[in-house]
Scaffold this active site. Structure first.
Site, PDB file in Angstrom:
ATOM      1  N   VAL A   6       0.845  -1.202   0.000  1.00 52.47           N
ATOM      2  CA  VAL A   6       0.000   0.000   0.000  1.00 52.47           C
ATOM      3  C   VAL A   6       0.880   1.252   0.000  1.00 52.47           C
ATOM      4  O   VAL A   6       0.624   2.198  -0.747  1.00 52.47           O
ATOM      5  CB  VAL A   6      -0.990  -0.007   1.194  1.00 52.47           C
ATOM      6  CG1 VAL A   6      -1.655   1.348   1.373  1.00 52.47           C
ATOM      7  CG2 VAL A   6      -2.044  -1.092   0.998  1.00 52.47           C
ATOM      8  N   TYR A  15      -5.557  -0.089  -9.192  1.00 48.19           N
ATOM      9  CA  TYR A  15      -5.002  -0.034  -7.840  1.00 48.19           C
ATOM     10  C   TYR A  15      -5.000  -1.422  -7.206  1.00 48.19           C
ATOM     11  O   TYR A  15      -4.001  -1.833  -6.596  1.00 48.19           O
ATOM     12  CB  TYR A  15      -5.820   0.944  -6.995  1.00 48.19           C
ATOM     13  CG  TYR A  15      -5.323   1.114  -5.585  1.00 48.19           C
ATOM     14  CD1 TYR A  15      -4.250   1.951  -5.308  1.00 48.19           C
ATOM     15  CD2 TYR A  15      -5.930   0.451  -4.524  1.00 48.19           C
ATOM     16  CE1 TYR A  15      -3.788   2.120  -4.010  1.00 48.19           C
ATOM     17  CE2 TYR A  15      -5.483   0.618  -3.228  1.00 48.19           C
ATOM     18  CZ  TYR A  15      -4.413   1.447  -2.971  1.00 48.19           C
ATOM     19  OH  TYR A  15      -3.956   1.610  -1.687  1.00 48.19           O
ATOM     20  N   SER A  25       2.310   1.764  -3.413  1.00 46.16           N
ATOM     21  CA  SER A  25       1.273   2.162  -4.365  1.00 46.16           C
ATOM     22  C   SER A  25       0.734   3.563  -4.096  1.00 46.16           C
ATOM     23  O   SER A  25       0.357   4.272  -5.028  1.00 46.16           O
ATOM     24  CB  SER A  25       0.119   1.158  -4.330  1.00 46.16           C
ATOM     25  OG  SER A  25       0.582  -0.128  -4.688  1.00 46.16           O
ATOM     26  N   GLU A  26       0.687   3.953  -2.842  1.00 43.31           N
ATOM     27  CA  GLU A  26       0.119   5.247  -2.482  1.00 43.31           C
ATOM     28  C   GLU A  26       1.108   6.400  -2.632  1.00 43.31           C
ATOM     29  O   GLU A  26       0.751   7.452  -3.140  1.00 43.31           O
ATOM     30  CB  GLU A  26      -0.411   5.218  -1.042  1.00 43.31           C
ATOM     31  CG  GLU A  26      -1.670   4.392  -0.851  1.00 43.31           C
ATOM     32  CD  GLU A  26      -2.907   5.045  -1.447  1.00 43.31           C
ATOM     33  OE1 GLU A  26      -2.897   6.247  -1.731  1.00 43.31           O
ATOM     34  OE2 GLU A  26      -3.908   4.322  -1.633  1.00 43.31           O
ATOM     35  N   SER A  27       2.337   6.216  -2.144  1.00 41.65           N
ATOM     36  CA  SER A  27       3.270   7.353  -2.079  1.00 41.65           C
ATOM     37  C   SER A  27       4.657   7.078  -2.627  1.00 41.65           C
ATOM     38  O   SER A  27       5.499   7.972  -2.616  1.00 41.65           O
ATOM     39  CB  SER A  27       3.415   7.798  -0.620  1.00 41.65           C
ATOM     40  OG  SER A  27       4.135   6.801   0.109  1.00 41.65           O
TER      41      SER A  27
END
Length: 194
Positions: free
Chosen positions: A66, A174, A69-71
Protein backbone atom coordinates in the site's frame (compact mmCIF):
# COMPACT_ATOMS: atom_id res chain seq x y z
CA UNK A 1 49.81 -31.89 -38.41
CA UNK A 2 50.55 -28.64 -36.68
CA UNK A 3 47.52 -27.03 -38.32
CA UNK A 4 45.33 -29.92 -37.32
CA UNK A 5 46.56 -29.80 -33.70
CA UNK A 6 45.79 -26.09 -33.37
CA UNK A 7 42.37 -26.68 -34.97
CA UNK A 8 41.57 -29.39 -32.39
CA UNK A 9 42.66 -27.11 -29.52
CA UNK A 10 40.46 -24.33 -30.89
CA UNK A 11 37.60 -26.79 -31.44
CA UNK A 12 37.77 -27.87 -27.76
CA UNK A 13 37.88 -24.26 -26.57
CA UNK A 14 34.63 -23.35 -28.34
CA UNK A 15 32.35 -25.54 -26.18
CA UNK A 16 34.07 -24.36 -23.02
CA UNK A 17 33.61 -20.74 -24.10
CA UNK A 18 29.93 -21.37 -24.90
CA UNK A 19 29.40 -23.01 -21.50
CA UNK A 20 31.14 -20.09 -19.78
CA UNK A 21 28.96 -17.56 -21.65
CA UNK A 22 25.77 -19.44 -20.78
CA UNK A 23 26.91 -19.65 -17.17
CA UNK A 24 27.48 -15.91 -17.01
CA UNK A 25 24.13 -15.19 -18.67
CA UNK A 26 22.36 -17.56 -16.26
CA UNK A 27 24.06 -15.90 -13.31
CA UNK A 28 22.99 -12.47 -14.56
CA UNK A 29 19.38 -13.58 -15.10
CA UNK A 30 19.30 -15.12 -11.65
CA UNK A 31 20.52 -12.09 -9.73
CA UNK A 32 19.92 -9.09 -11.98
CA UNK A 33 16.11 -9.23 -11.73
CA UNK A 34 16.35 -9.20 -7.95
CA UNK A 35 18.61 -6.16 -8.03
CA UNK A 36 16.39 -4.49 -10.63
CA UNK A 37 13.17 -5.26 -8.74
CA UNK A 38 14.66 -4.13 -5.43
CA UNK A 39 15.25 -0.73 -6.97
CA UNK A 40 11.64 -0.70 -8.20
CA UNK A 41 10.28 -2.07 -4.90
CA UNK A 42 12.37 -0.50 -2.16
CA UNK A 43 11.59 -1.28 1.46
CA UNK A 44 11.95 1.22 4.29
CA UNK A 45 10.57 1.69 7.79
CA UNK A 46 10.59 -2.05 8.49
CA UNK A 47 10.51 -1.58 12.28
CA UNK A 48 7.55 0.79 12.13
CA UNK A 49 5.67 -1.48 9.74
CA UNK A 50 6.39 -4.56 11.85
CA UNK A 51 5.24 -2.91 15.08
CA UNK A 52 2.03 -1.36 13.73
CA UNK A 53 1.08 -4.29 11.50
CA UNK A 54 1.53 -6.67 14.42
CA UNK A 55 -0.47 -4.43 16.78
CA UNK A 56 -3.37 -4.28 14.33
CA UNK A 57 -3.18 -7.83 12.93
CA UNK A 58 -2.36 -6.74 9.38
CA UNK A 59 0.02 -8.45 6.95
CA UNK A 60 3.16 -6.25 6.87
CA UNK A 61 3.67 -7.09 3.19
CA UNK A 62 0.25 -5.64 2.46
CA UNK A 63 1.27 -2.48 4.32
CA UNK A 64 4.48 -2.21 2.28
CA UNK A 65 2.49 -2.72 -0.94
CA UNK A 66 0.00 0.00 0.00
CA UNK A 67 2.83 2.40 0.85
CA UNK A 68 4.54 1.76 -2.47
CA UNK A 69 1.27 2.16 -4.37
CA UNK A 70 0.12 5.25 -2.48
CA UNK A 71 3.27 7.35 -2.08
CA UNK A 72 6.27 5.47 -3.50
CA UNK A 73 7.79 5.73 0.00
CA UNK A 74 7.63 9.54 0.12
CA UNK A 75 6.62 10.50 3.69
CA UNK A 76 5.74 14.02 2.58
CA UNK A 77 3.48 13.00 -0.29
CA UNK A 78 0.13 14.71 -0.50
CA UNK A 79 -2.79 14.48 -2.89
CA UNK A 80 -4.97 17.23 -4.30
CA UNK A 81 -7.81 15.80 -2.18
CA UNK A 82 -5.82 16.23 1.04
CA UNK A 83 -4.48 12.72 1.67
CA UNK A 84 -1.09 12.84 3.37
CA UNK A 85 2.00 10.81 4.09
CA UNK A 86 3.27 7.36 3.23
CA UNK A 87 -0.14 5.69 3.23
CA UNK A 88 -1.99 8.74 1.88
CA UNK A 89 -4.45 9.12 4.72
CA UNK A 90 -7.10 11.78 4.98
CA UNK A 91 -6.98 13.60 8.33
CA UNK A 92 -10.68 12.74 8.77
CA UNK A 93 -9.88 9.03 8.41
CA UNK A 94 -7.16 9.36 11.04
CA UNK A 95 -9.58 11.15 13.40
CA UNK A 96 -12.08 8.36 12.79
CA UNK A 97 -9.48 5.75 13.85
CA UNK A 98 -9.00 7.67 17.11
CA UNK A 99 -12.76 7.98 17.73
CA UNK A 100 -13.20 4.24 17.13
CA UNK A 101 -10.48 3.54 19.71
CA UNK A 102 -8.14 1.91 17.19
CA UNK A 103 -5.31 4.43 17.64
CA UNK A 104 -4.17 6.27 20.75
CA UNK A 105 -4.58 9.88 19.62
CA UNK A 106 -2.39 11.19 22.45
CA UNK A 107 0.53 9.03 21.40
CA UNK A 108 -0.05 9.38 17.65
CA UNK A 109 -1.25 12.86 16.69
CA UNK A 110 -3.31 12.77 13.51
CA UNK A 111 -2.07 16.29 12.79
CA UNK A 112 1.40 14.92 12.00
CA UNK A 113 0.63 12.44 9.22
CA UNK A 114 3.96 13.22 7.51
CA UNK A 115 5.76 11.38 10.31
CA UNK A 116 6.34 7.83 8.99
CA UNK A 117 5.66 6.06 12.30
CA UNK A 118 2.44 7.99 12.88
CA UNK A 119 1.23 7.52 9.31
CA UNK A 120 1.98 3.80 9.35
CA UNK A 121 0.14 3.42 12.67
CA UNK A 122 -2.99 5.07 11.28
CA UNK A 123 -2.69 3.25 7.96
CA UNK A 124 -2.43 -0.14 9.68
CA UNK A 125 -5.38 0.70 11.92
CA UNK A 126 -7.44 1.66 8.88
CA UNK A 127 -6.45 -1.48 6.95
CA UNK A 128 -7.36 -3.56 9.99
CA UNK A 129 -10.71 -1.79 10.25
CA UNK A 130 -11.41 -2.45 6.55
CA UNK A 131 -10.37 -6.09 6.79
CA UNK A 132 -12.66 -6.56 9.80
CA UNK A 133 -15.53 -4.78 8.06
CA UNK A 134 -15.14 -7.01 4.98
CA UNK A 135 -14.69 -10.21 7.04
CA UNK A 136 -11.05 -10.65 6.02
CA UNK A 137 -11.64 -10.16 2.28
CA UNK A 138 -8.32 -8.56 1.36
CA UNK A 139 -9.33 -7.51 -2.17
CA UNK A 140 -12.38 -5.70 -0.81
CA UNK A 141 -10.27 -3.96 1.83
CA UNK A 142 -7.72 -2.89 -0.80
CA UNK A 143 -10.44 -1.58 -3.11
CA UNK A 144 -12.09 0.26 -0.21
CA UNK A 145 -8.77 1.84 0.74
CA UNK A 146 -8.83 3.43 -2.71
CA UNK A 147 -12.52 3.97 -3.47
CA UNK A 148 -14.32 3.89 -0.14
CA UNK A 149 -16.38 1.30 1.68
CA UNK A 150 -19.71 2.36 0.19
CA UNK A 151 -18.52 1.81 -3.37
CA UNK A 152 -17.14 -1.62 -2.50
CA UNK A 153 -20.38 -2.59 -0.77
CA UNK A 154 -22.28 -1.65 -3.93
CA UNK A 155 -19.87 -3.51 -6.22
CA UNK A 156 -19.94 -6.62 -4.03
CA UNK A 157 -23.73 -6.78 -4.44
CA UNK A 158 -23.40 -6.71 -8.24
CA UNK A 159 -20.90 -9.55 -8.74
CA UNK A 160 -19.20 -12.15 -6.57
CA UNK A 161 -15.95 -11.42 -8.41
CA UNK A 162 -15.13 -7.97 -7.14
CA UNK A 163 -12.75 -7.13 -9.97
CA UNK A 164 -15.55 -7.63 -12.50
CA UNK A 165 -17.91 -5.31 -10.61
CA UNK A 166 -15.53 -2.39 -9.98
CA UNK A 167 -16.64 0.52 -12.15
CA UNK A 168 -13.66 2.79 -11.47
CA UNK A 169 -10.69 1.98 -13.75
CA UNK A 170 -8.38 3.62 -11.20
CA UNK A 171 -9.58 1.22 -8.48
CA UNK A 172 -9.23 -1.80 -10.76
CA UNK A 173 -5.64 -0.77 -11.52
CA UNK A 174 -5.00 -0.03 -7.84
CA UNK A 175 -6.18 -3.49 -6.79
CA UNK A 176 -3.86 -5.14 -9.32
CA UNK A 177 -0.97 -2.82 -8.40
CA UNK A 178 -1.23 -3.49 -4.65
CA UNK A 179 -1.55 -7.26 -5.08
CA UNK A 180 1.43 -7.32 -7.45
CA UNK A 181 3.51 -5.19 -5.09
CA UNK A 182 2.60 -7.45 -2.16
CA UNK A 183 3.78 -10.52 -4.08
CA UNK A 184 7.01 -8.74 -5.07
CA UNK A 185 7.74 -7.71 -1.48
CA UNK A 186 7.16 -11.27 -0.25
CA UNK A 187 9.51 -12.56 -2.96
CA UNK A 188 12.24 -9.94 -2.60
CA UNK A 189 12.25 -9.54 1.20
CA UNK A 190 11.19 -12.89 2.69
CA UNK A 191 12.87 -12.19 6.06
CA UNK A 192 12.01 -8.49 6.38
CA UNK A 193 9.28 -8.73 9.00
CA UNK A 194 10.49 -11.42 11.39
Amino acid sequence: MNRRGSFLRWYRAVPLTVVLIFGLVSFAFTFAPSLLFKSMYPLRYEDEITASASAHGVDPYLVAAVIRSESSWDPEASSHQGARGLMQLMPETAQDMVSKGLVDGKRYSYENLEDPAINIEYGCAYLSYLLTYFNGATDRAIAAYNAGMGNVDGWAKQDKLLHNAITFPETQAYLVRVNMAKARYQELYPQAFR
